[in-house]
Design a protein around this motif. Structure first.
Motif, PDB file in Angstrom:
ATOM      1  N   ALA A  21       4.531  -1.652  21.541  1.00  0.00           N
ATOM      2  CA  ALA A  21       5.406  -1.238  20.442  1.00  0.00           C
ATOM      3  C   ALA A  21       6.005  -2.453  19.735  1.00  0.00           C
ATOM      4  N   LEU A  22       6.414  -3.459  20.499  1.00  0.00           N
ATOM      5  CA  LEU A  22       6.955  -4.686  19.896  1.00  0.00           C
ATOM      6  C   LEU A  22       5.901  -5.404  19.063  1.00  0.00           C
ATOM      7  N   LEU A  23       4.694  -5.513  19.604  1.00  0.00           N
ATOM      8  CA  LEU A  23       3.631  -6.223  18.900  1.00  0.00           C
ATOM      9  C   LEU A  23       3.222  -5.492  17.634  1.00  0.00           C
ATOM     10  N   ARG A  24       3.153  -4.186  17.695  1.00  0.00           N
ATOM     11  CA  ARG A  24       2.754  -3.422  16.512  1.00  0.00           C
ATOM     12  C   ARG A  24       3.811  -3.532  15.420  1.00  0.00           C
ATOM     13  N   ALA A  25       5.075  -3.503  15.807  1.00  0.00           N
ATOM     14  CA  ALA A  25       6.134  -3.667  14.808  1.00  0.00           C
ATOM     15  C   ALA A  25       6.057  -5.064  14.193  1.00  0.00           C
ATOM     16  N   SER A  26       5.755  -6.061  15.003  1.00  0.00           N
ATOM     17  CA  SER A  26       5.677  -7.430  14.513  1.00  0.00           C
ATOM     18  C   SER A  26       4.552  -7.605  13.511  1.00  0.00           C
ATOM     19  N   SER A  27       3.466  -6.862  13.692  1.00  0.00           N
ATOM     20  CA  SER A  27       2.337  -6.962  12.776  1.00  0.00           C
ATOM     21  C   SER A  27       2.471  -6.039  11.577  1.00  0.00           C
ATOM     22  N   LEU A  42      11.140 -11.883  24.650  1.00  0.00           N
ATOM     23  CA  LEU A  42      11.449 -10.522  24.207  1.00  0.00           C
ATOM     24  C   LEU A  42      10.635  -9.500  24.990  1.00  0.00           C
ATOM     25  N   ALA A  43       9.331  -9.753  25.144  1.00  0.00           N
ATOM     26  CA  ALA A  43       8.493  -8.818  25.903  1.00  0.00           C
ATOM     27  C   ALA A  43       8.953  -8.716  27.351  1.00  0.00           C
ATOM     28  N   ALA A  44       9.352  -9.847  27.922  1.00  0.00           N
ATOM     29  CA  ALA A  44       9.785  -9.853  29.322  1.00  0.00           C
ATOM     30  C   ALA A  44      11.074  -9.060  29.507  1.00  0.00           C
ATOM     31  N   VAL A  45      12.060  -9.266  28.619  1.00  0.00           N
ATOM     32  CA  VAL A  45      13.334  -8.567  28.809  1.00  0.00           C
ATOM     33  C   VAL A  45      13.225  -7.099  28.399  1.00  0.00           C
ATOM     34  N   GLY A  84      14.574   0.691  23.785  1.00  0.00           N
ATOM     35  CA  GLY A  84      14.109   0.424  22.432  1.00  0.00           C
ATOM     36  C   GLY A  84      13.992   1.682  21.597  1.00  0.00           C
ATOM     37  N   GLY A  85      14.820   2.677  21.894  1.00  0.00           N
ATOM     38  CA  GLY A  85      14.733   3.945  21.175  1.00  0.00           C
ATOM     39  C   GLY A  85      15.184   3.866  19.728  1.00  0.00           C
ATOM     40  N   VAL A  86      15.888   2.801  19.371  1.00  0.00           N
ATOM     41  CA  VAL A  86      16.326   2.567  17.995  1.00  0.00           C
ATOM     42  C   VAL A  86      15.574   1.343  17.485  1.00  0.00           C
ATOM     43  N   VAL A  87      15.258   1.309  16.191  1.00  0.00           N
ATOM     44  CA  VAL A  87      14.424   0.231  15.662  1.00  0.00           C
ATOM     45  C   VAL A  87      15.054  -1.138  15.862  1.00  0.00           C
ATOM     46  N   SER A  88      16.368  -1.201  15.960  1.00  0.00           N
ATOM     47  CA  SER A  88      17.034  -2.481  16.164  1.00  0.00           C
ATOM     48  C   SER A  88      16.901  -2.994  17.594  1.00  0.00           C
ATOM     49  N   SER A 109      14.408 -10.229  14.341  1.00  0.00           N
ATOM     50  CA  SER A 109      15.535 -10.674  15.151  1.00  0.00           C
ATOM     51  C   SER A 109      15.280 -12.078  15.661  1.00  0.00           C
ATOM     52  N   ARG A 110      16.234 -12.617  16.388  1.00  0.00           N
ATOM     53  CA  ARG A 110      16.098 -13.966  16.927  1.00  0.00           C
ATOM     54  C   ARG A 110      14.852 -14.109  17.798  1.00  0.00           C
ATOM     55  N   LEU A 111      14.566 -13.100  18.621  1.00  0.00           N
ATOM     56  CA  LEU A 111      13.414 -13.182  19.521  1.00  0.00           C
ATOM     57  C   LEU A 111      12.135 -12.634  18.895  1.00  0.00           C
ATOM     58  N   GLY A 112      12.222 -12.048  17.700  1.00  0.00           N
ATOM     59  CA  GLY A 112      11.003 -11.621  17.016  1.00  0.00           C
ATOM     60  C   GLY A 112      10.820 -10.134  16.860  1.00  0.00           C
ATOM     61  N   ARG A 113      11.820  -9.317  17.230  1.00  0.00           N
ATOM     62  CA  ARG A 113      11.701  -7.878  16.992  1.00  0.00           C
ATOM     63  C   ARG A 113      11.711  -7.647  15.483  1.00  0.00           C
ATOM     64  N   ALA A 114      10.728  -6.922  14.968  1.00  0.00           N
ATOM     65  CA  ALA A 114      10.579  -6.731  13.532  1.00  0.00           C
ATOM     66  C   ALA A 114      11.121  -5.379  13.093  1.00  0.00           C
ATOM     67  N   CYS A 115      11.691  -5.368  11.908  1.00  0.00           N
ATOM     68  CA  CYS A 115      12.159  -4.105  11.338  1.00  0.00           C
ATOM     69  C   CYS A 115      10.955  -3.329  10.807  1.00  0.00           C
ATOM     70  N   PRO A 116      11.069  -2.019  10.631  1.00  0.00           N
ATOM     71  CA  PRO A 116       9.952  -1.244  10.083  1.00  0.00           C
ATOM     72  C   PRO A 116       9.663  -1.673   8.648  1.00  0.00           C
ATOM     73  N   PRO A 117       8.385  -1.682   8.258  1.00  0.00           N
ATOM     74  CA  PRO A 117       8.063  -1.985   6.859  1.00  0.00           C
ATOM     75  C   PRO A 117       8.495  -0.820   5.972  1.00  0.00           C
ATOM     76  N   PRO A 118       8.673  -1.068   4.683  1.00  0.00           N
ATOM     77  CA  PRO A 118       9.050   0.043   3.784  1.00  0.00           C
ATOM     78  C   PRO A 118       7.916   1.049   3.679  1.00  0.00           C
TER      79      PRO A 118
END
Length: 587
Positions: free
Chosen positions: A104-110, A179-182, A314-318, A442-451
């Motif tokens: 989920a983190l990787l897909r949001a990042s891409s 980020l993935a580890a925590v 991670g239930g919220v996008v933030s 975010s600082r560790l790389g969590r990405a917000c959803p694209p428009p």
């Protein structure tokens, strides 16, 4: 050392040790008792050789001595489906790599919005794992299902190796790896908190409800206090029957009195001068309590003196958590009186003071702002820029983070911009990125959803005259406010997750009460443990004698979180702790 695991029904499983790049180097091992095998690994480390420990040819099992003390990271499809059964068997693991959470983190990042299970490698893995759990028998004398299990294990190893490659390709691989580890550690925490449960006195809760609502009603009836308020509300409207649970009836009743009311929200009602208003406000508050944490909630969620919530990592996008039923993240103050430590135990309640403004100071690298954030009360430290008024400093700072610019906030924000230009520039850049349809992180790389495609279509030409022009401008500003806040709130969520993982590690090292601190691999309810996590607040349930050490561990974890996220910075992230018997006494 990484070990991939595919669990079947009962206690059977396939295990495979993995190389550093995530690929397998030994043949899969069939175990008939997964909890016992996991406990052995946690206690003694891996027992095979390998390319980095004197192994011979890749893919061949090589006998070897255990490697005591070498940490094991379990690789599995989904912590929430495998780990609870280990906990029920008394086995706790130190660390894992959760394929679903990481995907989920990787897909949001891409910039991809497809669910994690749609990834080519993850799809058969997640679907196949679910199918195995539904089988009545696995790995019997004729080994039915063994081929399918091997295919799922292969998909698991492939997905994991692919994820490691994508993490390494990130512009900041160390940060994203953290980020993935925590995030995966958060999955372990969530399962452990649900298994352990928050101490909850059902008798105290019942007495609280009875004191506020009256005796428990029968099914389909209002509690006595709510029924009495409903009758008084009707009387206040001249005796006409008005159902306070029906917004339409309440609005109609006000209209009949010649009072136009736009909605029945409490904030709107408070501005109306009518005898029904205080009754309606009291009714709404008590009805909310009855619906969210009343007797039905007590029957469903509390058993054996424990509240067992189901957290959604991670239930919220933030990056903030959510909960699946039970309202774990919204425990009303009045109900907190029922959260009582066991005899001889204590609750260590800790929360980070002014976390998001401090995160902004560290993110922006604004030296003046960072220096102020190094003090105890950030708002008071900033008050000098606002004539010594702490309240104005708070309004200005919150306006900068959340995009408020109306009334006095606009003037206060202007002062903040002049005094702390780099902090203002940081959130302004995030807002512009959002308005331009870009993704922020975010600082560790969590990405917000694209428009969305709809947003892009609406805002493609906002300067052209037309009926949708004003709507397009509102949409642009709304996304700018979202991304402005996202970079701060998501980075604060990063910090909180790192703190949670560090605190969990420190609590495990303390071990059960009465030991010398050797945690071992047992899931011992006698040990201090996390029982609550919400954004920037944690609660640890521990023996009273261990409370000072737990409080110290919280402070150490907070300091570590700041260092891992931001390196050397003058910004401090103080955490206030209270050692109490009852949650309600913490604040």
């Amino acid at each position: 050392m990484r070990v991939a695991v595919v669990a079947g029904p009962g206690r059977t499983a396939l295990l495979q040790e993995l190389a550093e790049d995530g690929t397998g180097y030994a043949a899969p091992t069939l175990v008939n008792d997964l909890p016992a095998a996991v406990a052995d690994y946690e206690r003694t480390g891996p027992v095979r050789g390998g390319p980095d420990r004197g192994g011979t040819e890749r893919g061949e099992p090589v006998p070897g001595e255990p490697v005591p003390g070498e940490p094991v990271r379990w690789v599995w499809a989904d912590t929430s489906t495998i780990y609870p059964s280990l906990l029920r068997s008394g086995v706790r693991v130190d660390r894992c790599h959760d394929i679903a959470l990481t995907e989920a983190l990787l897909r949001a990042s891409s910039g991809t919005t497809l669910p994690a299970g749609q990834h080519p490698a993850a799809r058969p893995l997640l679907a196949g794992q679910a199918a195995l759990f539904g089988q009545a028998m696995l790995f019997g004398p004729a080994e039915p299902g063994i081929d399918e299990a091997r295919e799922i294990l292969s998909a698991l190893v492939s997905a994991h190796a692919d994820q490691l490659r994508r993490i390494a390709a990130d512009p900041y691989p160390a940060r994203f790896g953290l980020l993935a580890a925590v995030e995966s550690a958060g999955g372990l925490c969530a399962a452990e908190m649900r298994a352990r449960g928050m101490p909850w006195r059902a008798d105290v809760h019942d007495a609280l409800l009875e004191g506020l609502l009256g005796r428990r009603p029968g099914p389909g009836f209002r509690p006595p206090r709510l029924a009495g308020l409903a009758a008084q509300i009707s009387a206040a409207f001249g005796g006409r029957p008005v159902n306070p649970d029906s917004p339409a009836q309440v609005l109609k009743a006000f209209a009949t009195e010649g009072i136009p009311v736009s909605s029945t929200r409490s904030g709107v009602l408070r501005d109306i001068d009518h005898p029904a208003v205080p009754l309606l406000l009291e009714y709404k508050e008590l009805a909310r309590l009855h619906a969210a944490h009343g007797w039905s909630w007590l029957d469903e969620w509390v058993r054996d003196g424990r509240f067992h919530p189901e957290y959604v990592v991670g239930g919220v996008v933030s990056g903030r958590w959510a909960s699946r039923g039970g309202g774990a993240l919204q425990i009303p103050r009045v109900v907190r009186r029922a959260v009582v430590a066991d005899p001889g135990w204590a609750l260590v309640v800790a929360d980070a003071a002014q976390l998001e403004p401090r995160v902004l100071a560290a993110l922006a690298g604004d030296h003046a702002f960072a220096e102020a954030a190094g003090s105890g009360d950030l708002y008071q430290a900033l008050a000098g820029a606002f004539g010594g008024d702490r309240g104005k400093a708070k309004v200005a700072l919150l306006s900068a983070m959340y995009g408020g610019a109306g009334g006095e906030a606009s003037q206060l924000l202007a002062v903040l911009r002049r005094r702390f230009p780099r902090a203002d520039a940081y959130v302004e850049a995030a807002a512009r990125a959002g308005e331009e349809g870009r993704v922020v992180r975010s600082r560790l790389g969590r990405a917000c959803p694209p428009p969305s495609a709809e947003w892009r279509g609406l805002t493609a030409s906002p300067d052209e005259p037309g009926a949708d022009d004003q709507r397009a401008r509102r949409s642009l500003r709304a996304r700018g406010r979202f991304t402005r806040n996202f970079v701060v709130q998501a980075s604060a969520a990063d910090w909180a997750l790192v703190l949670l993982a560090g605190l969990r590690r420190r609590l495990a090292a303390m071990g059960p009460a009465g030991t010398d601190g050797a945690a071992g691999s047992a899931w011992a309810l006698e040990a201090p443990g996390l029982v609550f996590f919400q954004h920037d607040e944690v609660i640890v349930h521990c023996p009273q004698a261990m409370a000072p050490a737990v409080a110290a561990a919280v402070g150490e974890a907070a300091e570590e979180a700041g260092r891992l996220l931001f390196g050397a910075t003058p910004v401090r992230f103080p955490v206030t702790t209270a050692v109490v018997d009852c949650y309600a006494d913490a604040k």
